[in-house]
Design a protein around this motif. Structure first.
Motif, PDB file in Angstrom:
ATOM      1  N   TYR A   1     -57.335 -48.145 -12.823  1.00  0.00           N
ATOM      2  CA  TYR A   1     -58.207 -49.230 -13.257  1.00  0.00           C
ATOM      3  C   TYR A   1     -59.629 -49.009 -12.738  1.00  0.00           C
ATOM      4  N   LEU A   2     -60.572 -49.581 -13.453  1.00  0.00           N
ATOM      5  CA  LEU A   2     -61.951 -49.638 -12.991  1.00  0.00           C
ATOM      6  C   LEU A   2     -62.416 -51.077 -13.181  1.00  0.00           C
ATOM      7  N   GLN A   3     -62.503 -51.795 -12.072  1.00  0.00           N
ATOM      8  CA  GLN A   3     -63.001 -53.169 -12.106  1.00  0.00           C
ATOM      9  C   GLN A   3     -64.513 -53.124 -12.008  1.00  0.00           C
ATOM     10  N   MET A   4     -65.168 -53.694 -12.995  1.00  0.00           N
ATOM     11  CA  MET A   4     -66.619 -53.643 -13.060  1.00  0.00           C
ATOM     12  C   MET A   4     -67.174 -55.054 -12.984  1.00  0.00           C
ATOM     13  N   ASN A   5     -67.892 -55.340 -11.931  1.00  0.00           N
ATOM     14  CA  ASN A   5     -68.499 -56.657 -11.718  1.00  0.00           C
ATOM     15  C   ASN A   5     -70.016 -56.545 -11.744  1.00  0.00           C
ATOM     16  N   SER A   6     -70.670 -57.686 -11.875  1.00  0.00           N
ATOM     17  CA  SER A   6     -72.138 -57.737 -11.877  1.00  0.00           C
ATOM     18  C   SER A   6     -72.722 -56.702 -12.832  1.00  0.00           C
ATOM     19  N   LEU A   7     -72.190 -56.683 -14.021  1.00  0.00           N
ATOM     20  CA  LEU A   7     -72.601 -55.669 -14.982  1.00  0.00           C
ATOM     21  C   LEU A   7     -74.054 -55.835 -15.393  1.00  0.00           C
ATOM     22  N   LYS A   8     -74.687 -54.690 -15.627  1.00  0.00           N
ATOM     23  CA  LYS A   8     -76.091 -54.639 -16.011  1.00  0.00           C
ATOM     24  C   LYS A   8     -76.217 -53.960 -17.381  1.00  0.00           C
ATOM     25  N   PRO A   9     -77.300 -54.233 -18.089  1.00  0.00           N
ATOM     26  CA  PRO A   9     -77.490 -53.556 -19.382  1.00  0.00           C
ATOM     27  C   PRO A   9     -77.423 -52.035 -19.269  1.00  0.00           C
ATOM     28  N   GLU A  10     -77.873 -51.496 -18.146  1.00  0.00           N
ATOM     29  CA  GLU A  10     -77.832 -50.045 -17.980  1.00  0.00           C
ATOM     30  C   GLU A  10     -76.435 -49.491 -17.762  1.00  0.00           C
ATOM     31  N   ASP A  11     -75.447 -50.360 -17.650  1.00  0.00           N
ATOM     32  CA  ASP A  11     -74.049 -49.905 -17.591  1.00  0.00           C
ATOM     33  C   ASP A  11     -73.477 -49.664 -18.983  1.00  0.00           C
ATOM     34  N   THR A  12     -74.227 -50.018 -19.998  1.00  0.00           N
ATOM     35  CA  THR A  12     -73.770 -49.812 -21.372  1.00  0.00           C
ATOM     36  C   THR A  12     -73.545 -48.337 -21.643  1.00  0.00           C
ATOM     37  N   ALA A  13     -72.341 -48.007 -22.083  1.00  0.00           N
ATOM     38  CA  ALA A  13     -71.967 -46.614 -22.328  1.00  0.00           C
ATOM     39  C   ALA A  13     -70.542 -46.571 -22.853  1.00  0.00           C
ATOM     40  N   VAL A  14     -70.140 -45.393 -23.284  1.00  0.00           N
ATOM     41  CA  VAL A  14     -68.726 -45.128 -23.539  1.00  0.00           C
ATOM     42  C   VAL A  14     -68.135 -44.604 -22.232  1.00  0.00           C
ATOM     43  N   TYR A  15     -67.057 -45.221 -21.814  1.00  0.00           N
ATOM     44  CA  TYR A  15     -66.416 -44.865 -20.558  1.00  0.00           C
ATOM     45  C   TYR A  15     -65.150 -44.052 -20.839  1.00  0.00           C
ATOM     46  N   TYR A  16     -65.031 -42.958 -20.103  1.00  0.00           N
ATOM     47  CA  TYR A  16     -63.904 -42.052 -20.255  1.00  0.00           C
ATOM     48  C   TYR A  16     -63.187 -41.877 -18.922  1.00  0.00           C
ATOM     49  N   CYS A  17     -61.890 -41.610 -18.989  1.00  0.00           N
ATOM     50  CA  CYS A  17     -61.166 -41.194 -17.796  1.00  0.00           C
ATOM     51  C   CYS A  17     -60.609 -39.795 -18.029  1.00  0.00           C
ATOM     52  N   ALA A  18     -60.396 -39.095 -16.948  1.00  0.00           N
ATOM     53  CA  ALA A  18     -59.897 -37.727 -17.010  1.00  0.00           C
ATOM     54  C   ALA A  18     -59.197 -37.393 -15.701  1.00  0.00           C
ATOM     55  N   ALA A  19     -58.368 -36.366 -15.731  1.00  0.00           N
ATOM     56  CA  ALA A  19     -57.539 -36.012 -14.585  1.00  0.00           C
ATOM     57  C   ALA A  19     -57.936 -34.680 -13.984  1.00  0.00           C
ATOM     58  N   ALA A  20     -57.764 -34.574 -12.680  1.00  0.00           N
ATOM     59  CA  ALA A  20     -58.032 -33.331 -11.965  1.00  0.00           C
ATOM     60  C   ALA A  20     -57.129 -33.260 -10.743  1.00  0.00           C
ATOM     61  N   LEU A  21     -57.104 -32.093 -10.097  1.00  0.00           N
ATOM     62  CA  LEU A  21     -56.280 -31.958  -8.897  1.00  0.00           C
ATOM     63  C   LEU A  21     -56.880 -32.734  -7.735  1.00  0.00           C
ATOM     64  N   ASP A  22     -58.214 -32.832  -7.703  1.00  0.00           N
ATOM     65  CA  ASP A  22     -58.855 -33.644  -6.689  1.00  0.00           C
ATOM     66  C   ASP A  22     -60.218 -34.073  -7.192  1.00  0.00           C
ATOM     67  N   CYS A  23     -60.886 -34.894  -6.404  1.00  0.00           N
ATOM     68  CA  CYS A  23     -62.162 -35.472  -6.849  1.00  0.00           C
ATOM     69  C   CYS A  23     -63.376 -34.634  -6.483  1.00  0.00           C
ATOM     70  N   SER A  24     -63.165 -33.498  -5.839  1.00  0.00           N
ATOM     71  CA  SER A  24     -64.302 -32.771  -5.291  1.00  0.00           C
ATOM     72  C   SER A  24     -65.068 -31.937  -6.302  1.00  0.00           C
ATOM     73  N   GLY A  25     -64.456 -31.621  -7.435  1.00  0.00           N
ATOM     74  CA  GLY A  25     -65.083 -30.709  -8.376  1.00  0.00           C
ATOM     75  C   GLY A  25     -65.956 -31.402  -9.406  1.00  0.00           C
ATOM     76  N   PRO A  26     -66.637 -30.613 -10.227  1.00  0.00           N
ATOM     77  CA  PRO A  26     -67.481 -31.166 -11.290  1.00  0.00           C
ATOM     78  C   PRO A  26     -66.648 -31.677 -12.457  1.00  0.00           C
ATOM     79  N   ALA A  27     -67.312 -32.277 -13.432  1.00  0.00           N
ATOM     80  CA  ALA A  27     -66.610 -32.821 -14.599  1.00  0.00           C
ATOM     81  C   ALA A  27     -65.825 -31.747 -15.337  1.00  0.00           C
ATOM     82  N   ALA A  28     -66.315 -30.513 -15.288  1.00  0.00           N
ATOM     83  CA  ALA A  28     -65.626 -29.425 -15.983  1.00  0.00           C
ATOM     84  C   ALA A  28     -64.233 -29.154 -15.425  1.00  0.00           C
TER      85      ALA A  28
END
Length: 122
Positions: A80-107
């Protein structure tokens, strides 16, 4: 087929809240870190948040710290991603993706979902 499916996006007024969900199909999320990314029109994709496979480690982009919270329920195979106090600059398409850990780049992330639109506007 390994697939992630995002949901929960929508139109919200500035200052409002949304909770995005990222559900897995065809595999268990237990062994994967899950990242949330977003892409606004005309802008590059950016990392928003990531959670380790155990849930014990999380990180956030500076732009969302203190407003967004990432969590996971491995029993429901969902992040889940709980998003509070949203701002106009948060407008976007949001994606999720999987990896072995969080340390690497999006690739390093895979099994990208189709995305869910978040629009923050009055």
């Amino acid at each position: 087929q390994l697939q992630l499916v995002e949901s929960g996006g929508g139109l919200v007024q500035p200052g409002g809240s949304l909770r995005l969900s990222c559900a897995a199909s065809g595999f268990t999320l237990d062994y994967y870190a899950i990242g949330w990314f977003r892409q606004a029109p005309g802008k590059e994709r950016e990392g928003v948040s990531c959670i380790s496979s155990s849930g014990g480690s999380t990180n956030y982009a500076d732009s969302v710290k203190g407003r967004f919270t990432i969590s996971r329920d491995n029993a429901k195979n969902t992040v889940y991603l709980q998003m509070n106090s949203l701002k106009p600059e948060d407008t976007a398409v949001y994606y999720c993706a999987a990896a072995l850990d969080c340390s690497g780049p999006a690739a390093d992330f895979g099994s990208w979902g189709q995305g869910t639109q978040v629009t923050v506007s009055s």
